[in-house]
Design a protein around this motif. Structure first.
Motif, PDB file in Angstrom:
ATOM      1  N   GLN A  58      -3.841  33.591 -16.519  1.00 27.76           N
ATOM      2  CA  GLN A  58      -5.297  33.729 -16.454  1.00 27.76           C
ATOM      3  C   GLN A  58      -5.699  35.199 -16.359  1.00 27.76           C
ATOM      4  N   SER A  59      -6.704  35.558 -17.143  1.00 33.03           N
ATOM      5  CA  SER A  59      -7.257  36.912 -17.066  1.00 33.03           C
ATOM      6  C   SER A  59      -8.135  37.017 -15.820  1.00 33.03           C
ATOM      7  N   SER A 112     -17.695  36.263 -20.948  1.00 33.03           N
ATOM      8  CA  SER A 112     -16.655  35.911 -21.921  1.00 33.03           C
ATOM      9  C   SER A 112     -17.018  34.582 -22.568  1.00 33.03           C
ATOM     10  N   SER A 166      -4.635  24.061 -26.197  1.00 33.79           N
ATOM     11  CA  SER A 166      -4.564  25.284 -25.395  1.00 33.79           C
ATOM     12  C   SER A 166      -3.524  26.246 -25.959  1.00 33.79           C
ATOM     13  N   SER A 202     -13.789  32.288 -22.816  1.00 37.28           N
ATOM     14  CA  SER A 202     -13.335  31.714 -21.551  1.00 37.28           C
ATOM     15  C   SER A 202     -14.277  30.634 -21.053  1.00 37.28           C
ATOM     16  N   SER A 203     -15.589  30.879 -21.163  1.00 38.39           N
ATOM     17  CA  SER A 203     -16.548  29.885 -20.683  1.00 38.39           C
ATOM     18  C   SER A 203     -16.467  28.604 -21.497  1.00 38.39           C
ATOM     19  N   ILE A 208      -7.744  24.851 -19.059  1.00 37.44           N
ATOM     20  CA  ILE A 208      -7.551  25.935 -18.093  1.00 37.44           C
ATOM     21  C   ILE A 208      -6.122  26.449 -18.224  1.00 37.44           C
ATOM     22  N   THR A 240     -13.763  27.410 -23.176  1.00 38.68           N
ATOM     23  CA  THR A 240     -12.525  26.690 -22.917  1.00 38.68           C
ATOM     24  C   THR A 240     -12.569  26.009 -21.556  1.00 38.68           C
ATOM     25  N   ILE A 241     -13.158  26.665 -20.558  1.00 37.18           N
ATOM     26  CA  ILE A 241     -13.282  26.060 -19.231  1.00 37.18           C
ATOM     27  C   ILE A 241     -14.193  24.846 -19.290  1.00 37.18           C
ATOM     28  N   GLN A 272     -11.258  35.028 -16.338  1.00 36.11           N
ATOM     29  CA  GLN A 272     -11.039  33.587 -16.189  1.00 36.11           C
ATOM     30  C   GLN A 272     -10.941  33.190 -14.722  1.00 36.11           C
ATOM     31  N   LYS A 273     -10.225  33.982 -13.945  1.00 36.09           N
ATOM     32  CA  LYS A 273     -10.097  33.696 -12.505  1.00 36.09           C
ATOM     33  C   LYS A 273     -11.464  33.752 -11.819  1.00 36.09           C
TER      34      LYS A 273
END
Length: 429
Positions: A97-98, A79, A289, A82-83, A91, A85-86, A101-102
């Motif tokens: 969280q999908s 993703s 966010s 997701s990568s 977070i 944003t992390i 993401q988890k």
């Protein structure tokens, strides 16, 4: 002239606050007889970029680059969103969280200790061990996060007779997002162990807040000095104050930086006063966010929102100086009491009133009070927030919304560099 080696992950063209602290020290070091050499990754994955910051690197400064392996590139296979944003520190709340993401958070927290830049440690130590000896380096400085950078310093200290300063722009195991990384008991123990090893083997520790100093002094007997972030004398065009009643936040708004009581205050004022509703604008500059945007929209403020996204640093300074009020938000958690963001000092020198919200006992509260630069509130102080916002608005209508800051000169980047330079010279004695 004292020759020092700075080991840092963030360096132009990286954007955001992480790069600016040491870019500014390097900018002024030569004024105080310090010759800096900068060591950075050759092929980093920066979540934010700001090419304009490259112009602030002093001429003829030696910048050494060495390749780094970045696992975030592989995370993007699962993703990309997701990568990214992390990697920015954004977070989502646990319940939002999908599965991807988890999974990424679990992998990041338990397989990359202390962080995803750990693969730069061994090649850097091997490369720098020879370079330091040949270049007659007197002292090394490591700055984190990422805290894996400090492990480079630790290994070099063990191998070479050299002085070492570890600079913590943020704390390690008590940083706000640490508990969101889904760490196992074993991983938490490993983080604590590495943190203690660094803090007890370094020659001197520098931190950006008084709370972090107190925390580290409970772990080590090594000297700890507070050298805060600060403001620089920015060469920007003259700007006019906004004709609208703009309340602007500059910088990242993580999921935890979400003052719902303030959103309610602002909405209520738009309902109670037609004049406020016509003049008010909420401006967000930087990464925001989805949780924060959802709360703002749910509060009924979508029609008043000006969401700019990330802009170059110079443009951000211009927006600060043209805004009527500047908004500073920190996560409502005991772990964030120590956070004194660099933008606070830029806010101060902009000479616009500050509206700050954070946890009880936050270090920023004392700084704002001591410099007479605005007001600080805890998250649930609805009535106090509403009273001050209304007071600011009434002064805005009369053309009298100003702030008279006091004693901010000691937070200039040049003065702070003088302080850091004295520390380096004393360490060498």
């Amino acid at each position: 002239m004292l020759k020092v080696l700075l080991i840092t992950y963030y360096w132009p063209p990286a954007g955001g606050p992480g790069v600016q602290r040491w870019l500014k020290f390097v900018k002024y070091f030569r004024d105080f007889d310090i010759e800096p050499v900068v060591y950075v990754p050759k092929n980093p994955t920066y979540p934010l970029k700001d090419e304009s910051l490259s112009s602030e690197i002093p001429t003829e400064i030696t910048v050494i680059k060495h390749p780094i392996f970045e696992p975030y590139r592989f995370a993007e296979i699962f993703s990309k969103k997701s990568s990214k944003t992390i990697s920015k520190g954004i977070i989502a709340k646990k319940e939002k969280q999908s599965l991807i993401q988890k999974l990424l958070l679990y992998i990041r927290g338990n397989f990359f200790i202390p962080d995803a830049r750990k693969f730069w440690i061994k090649p850097s130590v091997k490369f720098l061990q020879q370079y330091i000896s040949e270049a007659n380096i007197d002292t090394i400085i490591t700055t984190g996060p990422p805290h894996s950078i400090h492990l480079i310093g630790k290994e070099l200290k063990e191998k070479l007779a050299i002085k070492w300063i570890a600079d913590f722009r943020d704390p390690w195991t008590t940083i706000g997002y640490h508990n969101q990384l889904k760490l196992t008991k074993r991983s938490k123990h490993k983080h604590k162990k590495l943190e203690q090893e660094v803090l007890t083997s370094v020659d001197h520790i520098t931190v950006t807040s008084y709370t972090t100093k107190e925390e580290f002094e409970g772990i080590t007997n090594r000297p700890v000095s507070v050298i805060t972030n600060g403001y620089d004398t920015e060469q920007v065009s003259e700007v006019k104050l906004d004709s609208e009643f703009t309340i602007s936040h500059i910088g990242s708004l993580l999921s935890g930086r979400n003052p719902e009581k303030l959103w309610q205050v602002l909405y209520d004022l738009t309902q109670e006063s037609d004049e406020f509703a016509k003049a008010f604008k909420l401006r967000l500059v930087g990464a925001v966010s989805e949780d924060v945007l959802y709360s703002i929209n749910a509060a009924g403020l979508s029609g008043f929102l000006d969401n700019r996204g990330y802009v170059p640093h110079k443009e951000a300074i211009e927006i600060q100086r043209s805004s009527q009020v500047l908004l500073l938000i920190e996560i409502d958690s005991p772990e964030t009491k120590c956070i004194i963001p660099g933008k606070l000092f830029e806010y101060m020198v902009s000479k616009r009133p500050i509206l700050a919200i954070g946890p009880e006992g936050a270090d920023i509260s004392k700084l704002i009070k001591d410099t007479n630069s605005g007001y600080f509130f805890e998250y649930d102080e609805y009535d106090k927030m509403k009273g001050i916002v209304l007071d600011y608005f009434n002064k805005f209508q009369k053309g009298k919304l100003v702030t008279e800051t006091e004693g901010i000169e000691k937070y200039s980047r040049r003065e702070l560099t003088k302080e850091m330079s004295l520390l380096l010279k004393n360490l060498k004695k």
